[in-house]
Design a protein around this motif. Structure first.
Motif, mmCIF file in Angstrom:
data_model
loop_
_atom_site.group_PDB
_atom_site.id
_atom_site.type_symbol
_atom_site.label_atom_id
_atom_site.label_comp_id
_atom_site.label_asym_id
_atom_site.label_seq_id
_atom_site.Cartn_x
_atom_site.Cartn_y
_atom_site.Cartn_z
ATOM 1 N N ARG A 1 -20.011 5.899 12.940
ATOM 2 C CA ARG A 1 -19.465 6.127 14.263
ATOM 3 C C ARG A 1 -20.149 5.263 15.330
ATOM 4 O O ARG A 1 -19.511 4.859 16.306
ATOM 5 C CB ARG A 1 -19.617 7.617 14.580
ATOM 6 N N GLU B 1 -13.640 14.468 1.681
ATOM 7 C CA GLU B 1 -14.262 13.556 2.643
ATOM 8 C C GLU B 1 -13.833 13.835 4.075
ATOM 9 O O GLU B 1 -14.569 13.589 5.020
ATOM 10 C CB GLU B 1 -13.966 12.097 2.255
ATOM 11 N N GLU C 1 -18.160 7.739 -6.016
ATOM 12 C CA GLU C 1 -17.345 8.954 -5.939
ATOM 13 C C GLU C 1 -16.754 9.182 -4.548
ATOM 14 O O GLU C 1 -15.861 10.011 -4.382
ATOM 15 C CB GLU C 1 -18.187 10.184 -6.314
ATOM 16 N N PHE C 2 -17.306 8.502 -3.531
ATOM 17 C CA PHE C 2 -16.845 8.754 -2.169
ATOM 18 C C PHE C 2 -16.353 7.463 -1.533
ATOM 19 O O PHE C 2 -16.987 6.931 -0.618
ATOM 20 C CB PHE C 2 -17.966 9.384 -1.329
ATOM 21 N N PRO C 3 -15.240 6.955 -2.029
ATOM 22 C CA PRO C 3 -14.790 5.621 -1.604
ATOM 23 C C PRO C 3 -14.482 5.559 -0.106
ATOM 24 O O PRO C 3 -14.742 4.548 0.535
ATOM 25 C CB PRO C 3 -13.537 5.396 -2.439
ATOM 26 N N LYS C 4 -13.969 6.640 0.442
ATOM 27 C CA LYS C 4 -13.539 6.579 1.841
ATOM 28 C C LYS C 4 -14.751 6.466 2.774
ATOM 29 O O LYS C 4 -14.800 5.619 3.652
ATOM 30 C CB LYS C 4 -12.742 7.848 2.156
ATOM 31 N N LEU C 5 -15.746 7.349 2.516
ATOM 32 C CA LEU C 5 -16.917 7.355 3.398
ATOM 33 C C LEU C 5 -17.780 6.119 3.201
ATOM 34 O O LEU C 5 -18.387 5.610 4.146
ATOM 35 C CB LEU C 5 -17.782 8.587 3.109
ATOM 36 N N ILE D 1 -27.071 11.359 -2.983
ATOM 37 C CA ILE D 1 -25.836 11.510 -2.222
ATOM 38 C C ILE D 1 -25.460 12.986 -2.214
ATOM 39 O O ILE D 1 -25.149 13.565 -3.262
ATOM 40 C CB ILE D 1 -24.676 10.697 -2.866
ATOM 41 N N HIS D 2 -25.529 13.606 -1.062
ATOM 42 C CA HIS D 2 -25.122 15.003 -0.928
ATOM 43 C C HIS D 2 -24.513 15.183 0.452
ATOM 44 O O HIS D 2 -24.400 14.214 1.224
ATOM 45 C CB HIS D 2 -26.295 15.943 -1.182
ATOM 46 N N ARG D 3 -24.108 16.406 0.762
ATOM 47 C CA ARG D 3 -23.431 16.640 2.034
ATOM 48 C C ARG D 3 -24.262 16.157 3.231
ATOM 49 O O ARG D 3 -23.718 15.678 4.224
ATOM 50 C CB ARG D 3 -23.132 18.130 2.214
ATOM 51 N N GLY D 4 -25.587 16.322 3.113
ATOM 52 C CA GLY D 4 -26.460 15.902 4.213
ATOM 53 C C GLY D 4 -26.385 14.399 4.440
ATOM 54 O O GLY D 4 -26.231 13.933 5.576
ATOM 55 N N LEU E 1 -24.016 12.342 3.418
ATOM 56 C CA LEU E 1 -22.657 11.925 3.790
ATOM 57 C C LEU E 1 -22.435 12.119 5.284
ATOM 58 O O LEU E 1 -21.832 11.283 5.956
ATOM 59 C CB LEU E 1 -21.629 12.728 2.980
ATOM 60 N N ARG E 2 -22.958 13.230 5.793
ATOM 61 C CA ARG E 2 -22.854 13.503 7.218
ATOM 62 C C ARG E 2 -23.580 12.425 8.015
ATOM 63 O O ARG E 2 -23.077 11.933 9.023
ATOM 64 C CB ARG E 2 -23.487 14.872 7.459
ATOM 65 N N LEU F 1 -25.746 21.658 -0.220
ATOM 66 C CA LEU F 1 -25.570 20.207 -0.200
ATOM 67 C C LEU F 1 -24.578 19.727 -1.249
ATOM 68 O O LEU F 1 -24.175 18.572 -1.241
ATOM 69 C CB LEU F 1 -26.918 19.519 -0.439
ATOM 70 N N THR G 1 -21.636 18.543 -3.466
ATOM 71 C CA THR G 1 -20.393 17.888 -3.086
ATOM 72 C C THR G 1 -19.244 18.310 -4.003
ATOM 73 O O THR G 1 -18.216 17.651 -4.059
ATOM 74 C CB THR G 1 -20.579 16.359 -3.155
ATOM 75 N N GLN H 1 -21.581 9.252 7.977
ATOM 76 C CA GLN H 1 -20.437 9.345 8.874
ATOM 77 C C GLN H 1 -20.874 9.097 10.331
ATOM 78 O O GLN H 1 -20.238 8.350 11.071
ATOM 79 C CB GLN H 1 -19.808 10.729 8.719
ATOM 80 N N TYR H 2 -22.011 9.713 10.683
ATOM 81 C CA TYR H 2 -22.503 9.517 12.049
ATOM 82 C C TYR H 2 -22.866 8.050 12.289
ATOM 83 O O TYR H 2 -22.556 7.475 13.333
ATOM 84 C CB TYR H 2 -23.720 10.420 12.313
ATOM 85 N N ARG I 1 -22.812 7.841 -8.099
ATOM 86 C CA ARG I 1 -22.487 8.806 -7.051
ATOM 87 C C ARG I 1 -21.794 8.114 -5.874
ATOM 88 O O ARG I 1 -20.880 8.661 -5.259
ATOM 89 C CB ARG I 1 -23.758 9.505 -6.561
ATOM 90 N N LEU J 1 -15.760 16.485 6.930
ATOM 91 C CA LEU J 1 -16.915 16.264 7.799
ATOM 92 C C LEU J 1 -16.561 16.482 9.267
ATOM 93 O O LEU J 1 -15.448 16.172 9.701
ATOM 94 C CB LEU J 1 -17.446 14.841 7.611
#
Lengths: 642, 642
Positions: A523, B493, A549-553, A510-513, A515-516, B486, B488, A519-520, A546, B496
């Motif tokens: 969508r 959140e 750690e990101f409940p919203k996403l 789980i990293h920014r890549g 998560l992005r 990358l 976090t 998110q896509y 991990r 993004l």
């Protein structure tokens, strides 16, 4: 980008399509443009005959002249036969077109393959011969001949990629300068030979070794045929005018025919003149080194201005002859591409309105041949002229057929074939007879060429031509299949496969890549599944922690962790995708979103995405109903700020 | 798929990760596993000294023995110094680990680079020397030596890719057979030399040419140093045990240390024995052909069973020595990959739990070296042993530092470094002194090796080592940058980038492929735009007409036709995407859906998607906020039914 700037500088700025010009050539310039190839053959054709005859002893070189006369007769016959073609195909009638129009698909492909191969050889042979003209004058350059030849090819390629706009004028100078120089040399030589005007009589060199009698009968005839075959290289390039009728000023066909006659006469005058004098002077071809034309000019005119004039323009006209390959090859390959026998991109014009792909392909292949044969044009000659002779045969057979069609018309009647219009002609029988004789003669010569040069290299061409035909055929069948598959003929709009509301996102960490990517995915679908292959229990726990750690996403995203006891994580991932596609959403499109690192420095790409690349390739080829989406995440260059 | 089936057959079925076994070796088998490299050096080390001394005349070959004694002393010193390392790094302490733990990043990278290069050379040199053992016995095979060497590399690679499970037993046979055979030969030789048991006295060959006096002073010393440097190849492979302490049965460190002593004693007995006898017999190295060991054995034992025994096991032990490179290189490169200095995929274990990538990389590089040097190991030797000597120096410097740390501890106190635990030791000063002497000695020898072999090829290694360090550093910086990018850590959140409700579909024509892409696009966004670049008015009209044929699918889709007077349609397409992204939806993700043909026969891919590929590449690298979706459309193989 640096590459595109370099391209701009080298090739020049793009031309708009609408600026395409259709330059029309008058006869004087047209002769120069089209005749450089056949006229330049004089630089090596005599030598090609002699180098075979020398086996019989230098005394046998006197047979060169009668053989050359035979070749000249053949040339004149081909010229007059081609005039018929020009008059009947005013839109341009190369052997490919004529064969397609009258003989059908495979003969036309045969002609196309034969000509493409010959055009490549035109470049290799002409450049190599041009370099020999240079090294005959400057022997020290001999050891660098391959490099010089490659530089010449690079230069010609560059000029052609930029697009030659005023080619006529450029061509005129060296062609006429060469013809003038050689004619002058021949004239002086003949005068000295005749002992006129008090000129010194011609020197005679190289003690004549009498023809050995040890070679007799069949072997003797075989050698004569080989020598004749060597001389036939003089026939290459004759067909060029028939392809380019539209480049002439009106009346196009008539001007083209007249130019063809002039070309034949000039080329053969030089050929016979050079052959006559060089045999009378008992010149002998040397293994490596000075050409016959150079020897002859040096002996007749001394090592003065005329000698360097002839050598300079020999080299130039040979490089120009190579240039005709750059006109013919890309044009013919664009025809073939247009008919679906070569990759479609070969018919696209580049930035400068030239067929860039054809030019680049030609440059690469001819450079390879030059390297392979170490820029020795005499060694290449057995491969040469074979293709052109086959195309003559096919083109004239085609013309004979066309004459048959014309003969079936009523007086005054007209008709249309696929590629041209025909009208009734009174003397069609005579013309047909000429074409039949031409077809048979060139056919026989083709067989002679093939047989006598087979072991010396002709087998390569004999093998390559059908292979090319096979290739054309395969490409064509593939394009037909594409056409059928894509056709909308029986297409009903509701036929399209539904898109399933599911997205699979393979995640390794789980990293920014990722998560992005998630998110896509959220969508575009509501059923999103992050799939992680855990090869160890540690990885399993880590991902779960991990994730939290990101409940919203990660809300509304299903986390699928697959424990796997092997290291090849691709297999379970693809298996999962397959299962979803086949079991949960059969006959529907499903989507896979792959988070992907993009290094700003391309060189670092080797450090990333190995699994992503393999996965994309496998899904793409094996699963038509899986759509792959790369969500890029850019990694800046490390040099800047670490 | 055929490829994966072939892979299965060759490599075998995958092993589960949990099946990883940690085989423990007893001392007898461990000696065989680890000692094949240093013991096998006896096949060429004596020769490496002689081939330098021969310059001074064959009389100078008597200097071989003293030089060999010097090398043997050096070996014993290194062995005893390494025992310290083993005892202090029971988890395995190669030069890379010791340097990392005590000297810092760059010294450890230096050691890593030096060792990786040396491991590659271990493979090339050992295989080439093994082939020489074969061709010494079968001279007819000499002209095929490169091929034999490549086959040997292929075989070793194959065995290693399958994974060697019972390596100990396999190794035991040839190693002990070689040692026994050579010891027997030496024993017979010594008995014959001493004239005992009534054996025939030793023959003396090759009239001794007295040492030339023309080479004196500095030049003489230089040659002696060169000869000594040649002998130092006997030191390669000594460090292997220190890497593999964990492979021993308990008590690991003690067993490993004892094995190391046994290895040093055996290897040096053979070395001194061979050198003594071959100099007493006045054997002379030949340019190409029979090795010194082969000559010696043949003269002492005749061309009987013992001779073929020694030759056979010389070849086998050399191939096994090459095999140690296949253990060491992938392990060290996986360490470096794990620390982020080499691509991460080099730390992944393959289907058979071996480091497949490292094995393949090693095979390719060592095969290239074998080809480059035409399988002549004597020519490769100047490159060899340099890396190992540098790693000795670094490792012993590191140990000296570690002893310093130990010296700072109180009596009975313990502490931890990054890689090991240390305890107070009474006699740390003595051990440190030994390590310092060792570091200085091997450092001096490294300089001698570098200087004397520099022009013969050592420059390549001298150049390569820092280049590798630079490469490691670059890769590491890149991975750090990836990690930062990358990370976090400061990730919120809501940070993004938003996904814009827009999809652009480039279309060149309306067919089933584009219709499918449009349908997919409509599924994921409501603002769908089909963009067509019309390079001619005909194309413009055609697209409009075709568009109207599919009212249902094209409903709600905006058709954007851009008239363009150039042929490079990529530029206006990318421009359009850029404009939409920058002007209409700044700072949001936009989506491009590319219809793509996928040929079931991969070979036909060259006929398709040239523009799509270029476009994807440009968008991917230049535009982070553009998501590219390939909608595949499969083209079946043409062979089936056209």
């Amino acid at each position: 980008m640096a590459v595109s700037e370099l391209k701009r500088t080298l090739i020049g700025k793009p031309f708009p399509t609408s600026q395409e010009i259709h330059e029309r050539l008058d006869k004087v310039r047209a002769l120069a443009v089209f005749a450089s190839d056949p006229i330049s053959s004089n630089a090596y054709a005599t030598e090609a005959i002699m180098s075979v005859l020398i086996v019989l002893g230098s005394g046998a070189l006197s047979l060169t002249l009668p053989l050359a006369m035979g070749v000249a007769l053949l040339v004149l016959m081909v010229v007059f036969s081609y005039i018929q073609t020009i008059l009947h195909y005013p839109d341009g009638g190369g052997a490919y077109t004529v064969a397609k129009d009258n003989l059908g698909k495979y003969p036309s492909l045969l002609a196309g393959a034969a000509l493409l191969i010959d055009y490549v050889l035109t470049v290799s042979v002409s450049v190599a011969a041009g370099v020999r003209a240079v090294t005959s004058a400057i022997p020290a350059a001999y050891s660098h001949r391959v490099l010089i030849a490659l530089l010449a090819i690079a230069l010609i390629t560059w000029v052609n990629l930029r697009g030659v706009r005023e080619s006529g004028t450029v061509f005129a100078l060296p062609t006429y300068a060469f013809v003038t120089g050689v004619l002058l040399t021949i004239a002086i030589g003949l005068l000295r030979y005749a002992g006129l005007f008090g000129l010194a009589p011609l020197p005679t060199f190289a003690e004549s070794v009498p023809a050995t009698n040890s070679i007799m009968g069949v072997a003797y005839v075989w050698l004569l045929l080989r020598a004749f075959a060597g001389g036939c290289t003089a026939l290459t390039g004759i067909e060029a005018i028939s392809n380019g009728v539209k480049a002439f000023k009106a009346p196009e066909a008539k001007n083209a025919a007249l130019t063809m006659v002039a070309m034949g006469v000039i080329a053969m005058s030089l050929f016979v003149g050079i052959t006559f004098l060089s045999t009378r002077m008992h010149l002998v071809p040397t293994e490596h080194g000075e050409s016959i034309l150079s020897q002859m000019t040096r002996q007749i005119a001394g090592s003065g201005i005329l000698y360097y004039w002839v050598q300079t323009f020999t080299a130039l006209i040979l490089f120009l002859a190579a240039n005709t390959g750059y006109q013919d090859f890309p044009r013919l390959s664009s025809f073939l591409a247009n008919d679906g026998f070569l990759p479609r991109w070969m018919q696209n014009r580049g930035d400068r309105l030239v067929f860039s792909s054809g030019i680049v392909v030609l440059a690469i292949i001819s450079a390879l041949i030059v390297i392979l044969f170490q820029a020795d044009e005499i060694a290449m000659l057995p491969l040469y002229a074979l293709g052109v002779m086959l195309s003559f045969t096919l083109s004239q057979s085609g013309m004979a057929r066309l004459m048959g069609k014309i003969g079936k018309l009523q007086v005054g009647e007209s008709a249309e074939t696929a590629n041209t219009k025909i009208h009734y002609e009174k003397n069609w029988r005579w013309k047909q007879a000429l074409n039949i004789v031409g077809a048979i003669t060139t056919g026989v010569v083709f067989i002679i060429l093939m047989a006598t040069k087979f072991v010396d290299g002709a087998w390569i061409v004999v093998l390559a031509i059908p292979l090319f035909v096979l290739l054309f055929d395969r490409i064509n069948k593939h394009y037909k299949m594409v056409g059928q598959t894509l056709s909308t003929n029986q297409f009903v709009e509701d036929d399209l496969v539904d898109v399933a509301n599911v997205v699979i996102v393979p995640v390794a960490d789980i990293h920014r890549g990722t998560l992005r990517a998630l998110q896509y995915a959220k969508r575009i679908a509501s059923d999103v599944r992050a799939v992680c292959i855990a090869t160890t229990p540690t990885i399993h726990q880590r991902i779960e922690a991990r994730w939290a750690e990101f409940p919203k996403l990660t809300a509304d995203v299903k986390l699928v962790i697959i424990d796997y006891d092997y290291r090849d994580i691709l297999t379970p991932l693809v298996d999962y995708v397959e299962t979803v596609n086949h079991d949960e959403f059969p006959n529907r499109l499903i989507t896979v979103v792959i988070p992907e690192f993009v290094a700003t420095d391309r060189i670092y790409d080797v450090l990333h995405n190995q699994t992503a690349n393999l996965m994309r390739r496998r899904l793409r080829v094996e699963h038509e109903n899986v759509i792959v989406i790369d969500v890029p995440y850019h990694i800046p260059s490390a040099k800047q700020d670490v």
